[in-house]
Each structure stands twice: as structure tokens, then as C-alpha cells.
Design an enzyme around this catalytic site. Structure first.
Site, PDB file in Angstrom:
ATOM      1  N   ARG A  27      36.050  -1.586  56.948  1.00 26.40           N
ATOM      2  CA  ARG A  27      36.780  -2.161  58.085  1.00 26.40           C
ATOM      3  C   ARG A  27      37.679  -3.296  57.616  1.00 26.40           C
ATOM      4  NH1 ARG A  27      33.180  -1.676  63.553  1.00 26.40           N
ATOM      5  NH2 ARG A  27      35.025  -1.316  64.768  1.00 26.40           N
ATOM      6  N   CYS A  28      38.665  -2.956  56.794  1.00 21.63           N
ATOM      7  CA  CYS A  28      39.331  -4.007  56.040  1.00 21.63           C
ATOM      8  C   CYS A  28      40.836  -4.034  56.137  1.00 21.63           C
ATOM      9  CB  CYS A  28      38.996  -3.797  54.586  1.00 21.63           C
ATOM     10  SG  CYS A  28      39.649  -2.210  54.029  1.00 21.63           S
TER      11      CYS A  28
ATOM     12  N   GLU B  75      39.787  -2.697  63.106  1.00 22.42           N
ATOM     13  CA  GLU B  75      39.295  -3.559  62.046  1.00 22.42           C
ATOM     14  C   GLU B  75      39.389  -5.049  62.367  1.00 22.42           C
ATOM     15  OE1 GLU B  75      40.345  -0.927  58.150  1.00 22.42           O
ATOM     16  OE2 GLU B  75      41.974  -1.571  59.419  1.00 22.42           O
TER      17      GLU B  75
ATOM     18  N   GLN C 158      37.463  11.138  56.034  1.00 19.27           N
ATOM     19  CA  GLN C 158      38.303  10.372  56.953  1.00 19.27           C
ATOM     20  C   GLN C 158      39.757  10.844  56.882  1.00 19.27           C
ATOM     21  OE1 GLN C 158      35.916   6.292  55.996  1.00 19.27           O
ATOM     22  NE2 GLN C 158      37.780   5.976  57.191  1.00 19.27           N
TER      23      GLN C 158
HETATM   24  N1  MCN Z   1      42.507   1.571  71.056  1.00 19.37           N
HETATM   25  C1  MCN Z   1      42.942   1.353  72.336  1.00 19.37           C
HETATM   26  N2  MCN Z   1      44.056   0.578  72.555  1.00 19.37           N
HETATM   27  C2  MCN Z   1      44.703  -0.023  71.529  1.00 19.37           C
HETATM   28  C3  MCN Z   1      44.240   0.174  70.215  1.00 19.37           C
HETATM   29  C4  MCN Z   1      43.141   1.005  70.007  1.00 19.37           C
HETATM   30  O1  MCN Z   1      42.335   1.861  73.278  1.00 19.37           O
HETATM   31  N3  MCN Z   1      45.773  -0.771  71.743  1.00 19.37           N
HETATM   32  C5  MCN Z   1      41.396   2.495  70.787  1.00 19.37           C
HETATM   33  C6  MCN Z   1      41.912   3.738  70.085  1.00 19.37           C
HETATM   34  O2  MCN Z   1      42.435   4.656  70.942  1.00 19.37           O
HETATM   35  C7  MCN Z   1      40.688   4.209  69.337  1.00 19.37           C
HETATM   36  C8  MCN Z   1      40.008   2.904  68.968  1.00 19.37           C
HETATM   37  O3  MCN Z   1      40.476   1.928  69.891  1.00 19.37           O
HETATM   38  O4  MCN Z   1      39.884   5.004  70.155  1.00 19.37           O
HETATM   39  C9  MCN Z   1      40.354   2.442  67.527  1.00 19.37           C
HETATM   40  O5  MCN Z   1      41.715   2.616  67.342  1.00 19.37           O
HETATM   41  P1  MCN Z   1      42.552   2.061  66.077  1.00 19.37           P
HETATM   42  O6  MCN Z   1      42.548   0.603  66.103  1.00 19.37           O
HETATM   43  O7  MCN Z   1      43.836   2.780  66.071  1.00 19.37           O
HETATM   44  O8  MCN Z   1      41.692   2.475  64.809  1.00 19.37           O
HETATM   45  P2  MCN Z   1      41.408   3.936  64.241  1.00 19.37           P
HETATM   46  O9  MCN Z   1      41.148   4.860  65.342  1.00 19.37           O
HETATM   47  O10 MCN Z   1      42.400   4.285  63.214  1.00 19.37           O
HETATM   48  O11 MCN Z   1      39.995   3.684  63.558  1.00 19.37           O
HETATM   49  C10 MCN Z   1      39.891   3.155  62.263  1.00 19.37           C
HETATM   50  C11 MCN Z   1      39.140   1.845  62.248  1.00 19.37           C
HETATM   51  C12 MCN Z   1      38.692   1.598  60.874  1.00 19.37           C
HETATM   52  S1  MCN Z   1      39.856   1.578  59.654  1.00 19.37           S
HETATM   53  C13 MCN Z   1      37.365   1.513  60.571  1.00 19.37           C
HETATM   54  S2  MCN Z   1      36.947   1.177  58.975  1.00 19.37           S
HETATM   55  C14 MCN Z   1      36.377   1.692  61.595  1.00 19.37           C
HETATM   56  C15 MCN Z   1      36.868   1.427  62.955  1.00 19.37           C
HETATM   57  O12 MCN Z   1      38.042   1.937  63.180  1.00 19.37           O
HETATM   58  N4  MCN Z   1      35.447   2.641  61.449  1.00 19.37           N
HETATM   59  C16 MCN Z   1      34.663   2.975  62.547  1.00 19.37           C
HETATM   60  N5  MCN Z   1      35.974   1.534  63.953  1.00 19.37           N
HETATM   61  C17 MCN Z   1      34.910   2.388  63.823  1.00 19.37           C
HETATM   62  N6  MCN Z   1      34.126   2.674  64.867  1.00 19.37           N
HETATM   63  C18 MCN Z   1      33.128   3.575  64.725  1.00 19.37           C
HETATM   64  N7  MCN Z   1      32.349   3.860  65.790  1.00 19.37           N
HETATM   65  N8  MCN Z   1      32.886   4.212  63.546  1.00 19.37           N
HETATM   66  C19 MCN Z   1      33.627   3.933  62.451  1.00 19.37           C
HETATM   67  O13 MCN Z   1      33.400   4.571  61.324  1.00 19.37           O
HETATM   68 CU1  CUN Z   2      39.549  -0.557  55.488  1.00 16.24          CU
HETATM   69  S1  CUN Z   2      37.955   0.507  56.163  1.00 16.24           S
HETATM   70 MO1  CUN Z   2      38.822   1.654  57.496  1.00 16.24          MO
HETATM   71  O1  CUN Z   2      40.370   1.514  56.721  1.00 16.24           O
HETATM   72  O2  CUN Z   2      38.484   3.200  57.123  1.00 16.24           O
END
Ligand code: MCN
Ligand code: CUN
Length: 798
Positions: free
Chosen positions: A378-379, A752, A231
């Protein structure tokens, strides 16, 4: 998207049919996933590739007396058997954890948890490696294990970490936040106080793809490539370089398609190191891929916080103070994956969505003979635990006071005009409208109707009870800023690089790494929005340290808050340069060029017919560049966020509890989320659905359990229960939009939120079904027997 764009914005977005902000663009990556063309670590095959199988300890606590490799080496096709002694030659017998503890790569002396890595067998194919592993003979001197945090802190508990100098017990660390004395005073004088103990049980992230690595050392280039389920490829490269002594530019980490991370793939695991080291030594590619039970039993677990919560309030429900004490199980090593300066993660967000003046939290962590962790699932770095604590406690207080749980929340919410809001534990909330989200959820859930129905069933002594649970959570995501948040010293910024090519399309490279979140689509949408390009003309790349700009990786929902910001800022840099080129092409002064977000075109001010598209500008950049500018059209941005973002939401769950069996059925499940401005609503909804399913797993099914001998009794999918479509109800999702004032596109993270927010809503609902009979808490997972016992205790069972 137009209607609810909400509030003042640095720049306004609404999607213009080109796949920009706010459009439901179908996921680009799905083409290869649904046609079976994904490329995961185990899909990668190299000539002369060897396979690695790890020999694991059947005991949770044991000294290794001897390891006999000879019978394994006799197996046809076994190339090598490695133990700690072999790794020691290369200084690789141990590795640092993300919290600067020292973990054995292969057991040096004493096994500290069941399934710990003892030896590695390298063979020509996977089956031979497995045969060889079964022939490694290990003599163990079995020691008494301790798998419970409370017992491990008792005086007579066996010492687990005798490898740490001066360590005399199983105490790992202490941590505190807030003002102890002031909090105690408020508690002494308050009209009402409530207290509840609750366990956030040990969970496993359970990605579909287990962890794996393919080490591929090229002696010709003297370069080590490691394809691995990561990751955070860049920080993993830095740590690999620091541990192995191989110069960082001679290491390439490639994280190809990743089949789910959920936090499991943030740490570095011994298997990665063994595969890389074996490849280096044998000068052949070496692949290691875990089996399911290995993944559950040995990789980073999540949660395992035993929490006591207390609230002090006035008679009419104004919360005056919150106090909490936690006993944390950290397993055999302190291998928690979170910013280095936060030993309890972001648990100090436990005042939640409420304007509480006074707070105190303390925590003790213990070593146990269980797999190391405290990672994830997811925390948002322990926000899950904090939200569970405060949202459960608000329900406990509401019941104590006989108040409606929606009403007591409304009474205590931080108000929209209080933002930016500083919490008593020192956190700076950027923006929020908690009441707005709650009101929307109440309406969607038909709250009043269900309250009436609940009373009716009580009055009529019905066979099933109705319970209504609420959670109005606040998340904190998007670490940095770099000054406060770092991983092993590296500041938590993130990055994006944009190259617009001569024919008008672009390649975007980001420092974060998707595991299924749809980054190849949403990052393209950000750039499409900011450059007036079509989303189909943009390719997003990530996961390769040789080509991508340095970033800290995807976890803690930080991709949008940090790398998403970098993508927007880099786009705007390109746009600035594009103006100079437009001026040259249109034979106008640069100051007179304006950009129209609606059409995506550049105009001469006052002469709308004199306009030029980004495609024409791209051509100009390479074929007719102005003498004032360098040729080409590209930009890079490293973004250090000024603050984190604080997404929030209100979830309402209605359950039916069967008084005869203790079974719980979901009657209604409403989730209203606010992640600021939304890039792709469809992807957000997918994130919410997935996270709610995991929240249901948490509340109803999942638990990694141990017996007294230290055996993992929840170590496979027959015993570690994940929810299937049969256990998942129909979700009703809604949203409000409260932009982040400091984020370039006003977006907050969302990945999350559903897992963080939903478990307390579900537990509150089940408790609510029995609270009229005095029940204040039900432990997770709320299996039918757990619920039935509570029914029985309250005299409600039939
Ligand atoms: N997004 C959006 N508009 C926003 C916020 C987010 O369209 N205002 C979209 C983003 O562009 C992205 C998605 O939503 O495509 C998630 O964005 P974000 O909240 O920034 O999270 P991350 O991309 O950093 O993903 C990490 C988060 C975590 S920490 C875990 S754990 C988790 C999760 O995402 N693991 C996943 N969702 C998951 N989903 C899948 N399918 N697989 C995982 O392993
Ligand atoms: Cu806390 S689980 Mo995600 O941050 O990869």
C-alpha cells in the site's frame, strides 16, 4: 454527497437513487464472500491435478554442490522433481524481474537468500509433494551472508551477484533528483537547518491469501491457462509469453477472487513459473500454493529505506530547501515493482504538500542476502517513504523552532490557487486544498483542548504523557501517463469495455483486477451514473486475459484514476450512440436529443414528455437500429491519463505514553481524506479503515528481521506482528472534496492514502509526547521497549 460536491466540474454528479456516483451502494461481491462462495486459486480443482511443493534453501548464501532427487522420486505418488537443469532445457532456468534483473526460477548455482527456491517436487497430492520435498538431498557449500545494506557496501563484504558480468561489489544502483548545488547553497545560508536519520523498516504486505498458481496446459488446444494470484494479469501474460516463447494468444491468465494483494501480487514469482512449466511438460494441471512462512520469507518485501532528511528554513519557519539521502536495501535481486523508468519509484515526491523551491535527493541501493523486493504494501511506489521523510522532518523543524506543528504546515502549504503546481523535482500536482483538510482535522480532533491537556500533564508530572501528531500528506497515484510510465515497455494506460444487452442490462469488463477494493460495485456505479442505468443492471468482470481488454493492473491506487476514467469515457461513447438510437425511436433529429443526468433519460429538446430510457434504447439498438448506425450498443476505451492525480489528507493522532512501561495508547485518531469526487463513500471509508490499521502495524509492530547468519527471524506470524482489532482504536474519518481537473469524473485514487499518510502522524505523536524533553525521533516499529529507551534517555521514565 450533494452538499460537498465542491468546485467546478467537467460534469456534476450527485447520485440519483440508481446507485450512481456518491451513493453508499453495498458491495455486490460480498454476497459470495460472506456465504463462502468465493473462488480463490486454491478453490479451483481440475481432474488429474498435480501439486507442487518447493524445496527452499535453509541458508542465505551458499553454493549448491549437488542435488540428489532419487529418494524423493522413490516416494509413492511423486511424479517429478525439477531443478534448474531441467528448466534450462526449456530456457526457463531464469526469469526477468520487473526491473530487468535476472532472477533464478530455481537456483542455478548459488543461493542468494534464505528460502530461495532450489527444487520443485510434483506429486499427486499436496502431502505427498511435501514428503517428497523433504527427501530431496541438497549439498550446500555455505558462504558468508550479508543481510545489512550498509555492511554489504563495505569493501570486505562477500560478493552476492557473481552472476552479473563485471559486478565487483554489492552496489545495485544510484539515483538522484533535484539540484544538488542550489540546495547546498540554500543550506549554507539558511537561518536554521535540521537533520535526522530514520529507517523505514522492512515490511511484508501480508495478504490473507498467500500467492499461488494453477498451471493448466491443454494439449488439444495447445493452450496454457494459468489461474494465479495476480494484481496484473495482462502484463503477466505478456511477460510469460516473452519468457517462455509460447505465443501470447496461446496463454490465458485468470486471476480469480484474490484474497488481498497490497502489492504482494504484482511481481512474478518462481512458483508461478514452475507450476506453469510443469503443467506444460507433464500435460497435466499443476497447482502451487504457498504456505504463510513461504509468503513472508520469499515474496516481495516492502520499504527498507534508511533515510537522512534535512530541512533549511528561516527563523520564522519558512522552509527553503529539503535534502535527503537514502540507502535502499533491494535484496538479492533488483525486483522492485514500479514503473520501469523510476528506479526509486515516486520517491521524488518528497517535497510533500509544501511550496519548497529547492530540493535534492540521492539514493544508493545495495544487494543483500535477503529476499528480493522493494515492492509494495500500500505504497504508491515509495510515496510512503517520501511522505514519512517530509512529515517527520516538518515535526523536527517545528520542535527546533518551538513552533506549533500545525502552524508551520499552514505557513508552508502549496496554496489552492497555485495548482497546477510544479514541484522542484518536476512533478505536476493537479489540485489541492491542504489547509482546508488540516483545518477540518484540527477541529475534529479538538486540537486546542489536547494541547492544553498535554501541557497540564507535563506541569503536573503525570504518569502518562500526551502526544499529538500531525501528517498533512500528498499522494501521487494513477500511473501513466504511458509516455513516462511503463512496465517492461508496456505503457501504463487502462481500459474498459461496455456491452449493453438487448434487454437493457450491461456487462462491463475492465483491465484492472480487484483484490478486495470493491471494483465490482464501484465500476458499476460509474457506468450507472454515466448511462442512467441502475447499478443492479450492470455486471463488472475482470481478471481474465481471454475476455477483458488489456490493462496494466491494480496497484499504486491506479484503478480509479485510470480504469475508472476509461469506464466513464466508454460510457459516454455508448451515450453518444444512444442519442442516435433515441433520435430514431423518437423520430427527432439527433442534435435535438439531450440527456438528463437526473432522470437518466433521453429527451427531445423542448419536449420533455418525449423521452426514452436506456433500456428502451438498448432494445432499439438490436431490434430497430437506425440505418446510420451499426446494430448493437457497446464501446471500449483505452485511457492514457494526461497526468497523475494527487490525493491528500490530514491525519491527527493523539497518544498516551506510559512513562513506566513505554506503552502507547491511542486516545484519538482522526483521518480527513480528499480523493476528489467520491464514487462510493462507504467503500472509501472501508479503504481508509484498512489502510490505517496497516499504518498502525507499520508504526507499532511490523518488521521483517534477520540474524547475522541470514536467517529470517521475523518470518511467521508469531514473530511478524500484525495489528488485530485489539490494537486498533476507533477511527474518526472526515473528507473534503477537491476534484481532479483532468479526470473525466474528477476522481482521484484513495486505496493507499491511509497507509502512506498515517505512520508519520503516529510517530510524530509519540515524539511529541517527549519533545519537550529533547527527543526528536523514535524508530519504527515503536515497541514498548523502543519507546521506553527514549523515555529513559530524556529522563522521563518512572
Ligand atoms: N474509490 C471511490 N472514489 C474515489 C476513489 C476510489 O469510491 N474517488 C473506490 C474505488 O472505486 C475502489 C476503491 O475505492 O473501489 C479503491 O480505489 P483506488 O484508490 O482507485 O485503488 P485501487 O482500486 O487501484 O486499489 C489499489 C490499492 C492498493 S495499491 C493497495 S496496495 C490496496 C488497496 O488498494 N490493496 C488492497 N486497498 C486494498 N483493499 C483490499 N480490501 N485489499 C487489498 O489488497
Ligand atoms: Cu504499493 S502496494 Mo499497491 O500498489 O498494490
Amino acid at each position: 454527497a450533494e452538499a460537498e460536491d465542491g468546485g467546478p466540474q467537467p460534469e456534476k454528479h450527485c447520485g440519483h437513487g440508481r446507485g450512481g456516483m456518491g451513493e453508499d451502494v453495498k458491495r455486490k461481491e460480498d454476497q459470495r464472500f460472506i456465504t463462502g462462495r468465493g473462488n480463490y486459486v486454491d478453490d479451483i480443482k481440475k481432474p488429474d491435478m498435480l501439486h507442487c511443493e518447493i524445496v527452499r534453501s535453509p541458508h542465505a548464501h551458499a553454493r549448491i554442490e549437488n542435488i540428489d532427487k532419487s529418494r524423493a522420486l522413490d516416494v509413492d505418488g511423486v511424479v517429478a522433481v525439477l531443478t534448474a537443469d531441467d528448466l534450462r532445457e526449456y530456457d526457463l532456468a531464469t526469469m526477468p524481474t520487473l526491473m530487468a534483473d535476472t532472477q533464478d526460477v530455481l537456483v542455478n548455482d548459488k543461493v542468494k537468500f534464505q528460502s530461495q527456491e532450489v527444487a520443485a517436487v510434483i506429486a499427486t497430492d499436496r502431502y505427498t509433494a511435501k514428503d517428497g520435498a523433504q527427501k530431496v538431498v541438497v549439498d550446500y557449500d555455505v558462504l558468508e551472508p550479508v543481510v545489512d545494506a550498509e555492511e554489504s557496501l563495505e569493501d570486505d563484504a562477500p560478493l552476492i551477484r557473481d552472476d552479473i558480468e563485471g559486478q565487483e561489489d554489492n552496489h545495485c544502483l544510484d539515483w538522484e533528483t533535484g539540484d544538488e548545488e542550489a540546495t547546498a547553497e540554500v543550506f549554507e545560508e539558511a537561518d536554521v537547518t535540521v537533520k535526522e536519520q530514520m529507517l523505514y523498516q522492512r515490511l511484508h504486505p501480508a495478504p490473507i491469501e498467500t500467492c499461488g498458481a494453477l498451471g493448466d496446459y491443454d494439449p488439444g488446444k495447445d493452450k496454457l491457462t494459468v489461474h494465479m494470484t495476480s494484481q496484473a494479469p495482462h502484463i503477466h501474460r505478456t511477460l510469460f509469453a516473452q519468457v517462455s516463447g509460447i505465443p501470447e494468444h496461446k496463454i490465458r491468465i485468470v486471476s480469480p477472487d484474490v484474497g488481498g494483494g497490497f502489492g504482494n501480487k504484482v511481481p512474478i514469482y518462481p512458483g508461478y513459473v514452475v507450476a506453469a512449466a510443469a503443467s506444460y511438460v507433464l500435460e497435466q494441471p499443476v497447482k502451487w500454493v504457498e504456505e504463510r512462512s513461504e509468503n513472508i520469507q520469499s515474496t516481495g518485501f516492502a520499504r527498507d529505506y534508511d533515510m537522512t532528511g534535512e530541512l533549511a528554513a528561516t527563523d520564522d519557519g519558512e522552509i527553503l530547501a529539503v535534502r535527503t539521502d537514502v540507502l535502499a536495501d533491494h535484496g538479492a535481486y533488483n525486483a522492485v515493482a514500479q514503473p520501469s523508468k523510476f528506479p526509486a519509484g515516486f520517491f521524488n515526491i518528497f517535497t510533500g504538500s509544501y511550496d519548497i523551491d529547492t530540493a535534492y535527493g540521492s539514493l544508493t541501493a545495495a544487494y543483500t542476502n535477503t529476499a528480493p523486493g522493494g515492492v509494495a504494501y500500500r505504497c504508491s511506489f515509495r510515496v510512503t517513504e517520501a511522505v514519512y521523510l517530509i512529515e517527520r522532518m516538518v515535526k523536527v523543524l517545528a520542535d527546533e523552532l518551538g513552533m506549533d506543528p500545525a502552524e508551520i504546515r499552514r505557513k508552508n502549504f502549496i496554496q489552492p490557487e497555485q495548482f497546477p503546481y510544479e514541484s522542484p523535482t518536476g512533478w505536476n500536482y493537479d489540485s489541492g486544498d491542504y489547509e482546508g483538510a488540516l483545518d477540518k482535522a484540527l477541529e475534529m480532533a479538538d486540537y486546542d483542548h489536547y494541547r492544553e491537556e498535554q501541557q497540564r500533564r507535563i506541569d503536573e508530572d503525570a504518569d502518562t504523557l500526551l502526544g499529538i501528531g500531525i501528517s498533512s500528506f500528498t499522494e501521487v497515484v494513477g500511473a501513466g501517463p504511458g509516455k513516462t510510465c511503463d512496465i517492461a515497455g508496456v505503457e501504463m494506460f487502462d481500459s474498459a469495455e461496455i456491452r449493453v444487452h438487448p434487454t437493457g442490462n450491461a456487462t462491463v469488463r475492465v483491465g484492472v483486477q480487484t483484490q478486495g477494493q470493491g471494483h465490482e460495485t464501484t465500476f458499476a456505479q460509474i457506468v450507472a451514473e454515466e448511462l442512467g442505468m441502475d447499478v443492479d443492471d450492470i455486471t463488472v468482470e475482470h481478471g481474465d486475459t481471454d475476455t477483458d481488454p488489456y490493462g496494466l493492473g491494480t496497484y499504486g491506487s491506479r484503478s480509479t484514476p485510470v480504469a475508472g476514467a476509461a469506464a466513464a469515457v466508454a460510457s459516454r461513447k455508448v451515450r453518444e450512440k444512444a442519442k442516435a438510437i433515441a433520435a430514431n425511436e423518437l423520430e427527432a433529429a439527433e442534435e435535438d436529443i439531450t440527456w438528463d443526468r437526473e432522470t437518466g433519460e433521453f429527451h427531445v429538446a423542448g419536449a420533455p414528455d418525449r423521452s426514452i430510457t436506456i433500456t428502451e434504447i438498448a432494445a432499439g439498438a438490436y431490434m430497430n437500429h437506425p440505418s446510420s448506425e451499426e446494430p448493437g450498443l457497446e464501446a471500449v476505451n483505452y485511457y492514457d491519463p494526461p497526468e497523475m492525480t494527487y490525493p491528500f489528507g490530514s491525519y491527527i493522532v493523539v497518544v498516551e505514553v506510559d512513562r513506566e512501561t513505554g506503552e502507547v495508547e491511542f486516545e484519538k485518531f482522526v483521518a480527513v481524506d480528499d480523493c476528489g469526487n467520491r464514487i462510493n463513500p462507504m467503500i472509501i471509508e472501508g479503504q481508509i479503515h484498512g489502510g490505517l490499521a496497516q499504518g498502525i502495524g507499520t508504526a507499532m509492530l511490523e518488521h521483517v528481521t534477520f540474524d547475522d547468519n541470514g536467517n529470517v527471524t521475523g518470518g511467521d506470524f508469531m514473530n511478524y506482528l500484525l495489528p488485530t482489532s485489539m490494537e486498533i482504536p476507533n477511527f474518526e474519518t472526515g473528507h473534503t472534496v477537491t476534484p481532479s481537473p483532468h479526470h473525466p469524473i474528477g476522481a482521484k485514487g484513495v486505496g493507499e492514502s491511509p497507509t502512506v499518510g498515517s505512520p508519520p502522524a503516529i510517530v510524530n505523536a509519540v515524539v511529541d509526547a517527549m519533545s519537550h524533553a529533547g527527543i526528536t525521533h523514535v524508530e519504527m516499529p515503536m515497541t514498548p521497549d523502543t519507546v521506553w529507551e527514549k523515555l529513559d534517555e530524556a529522563g522521563l521514565s518512572t
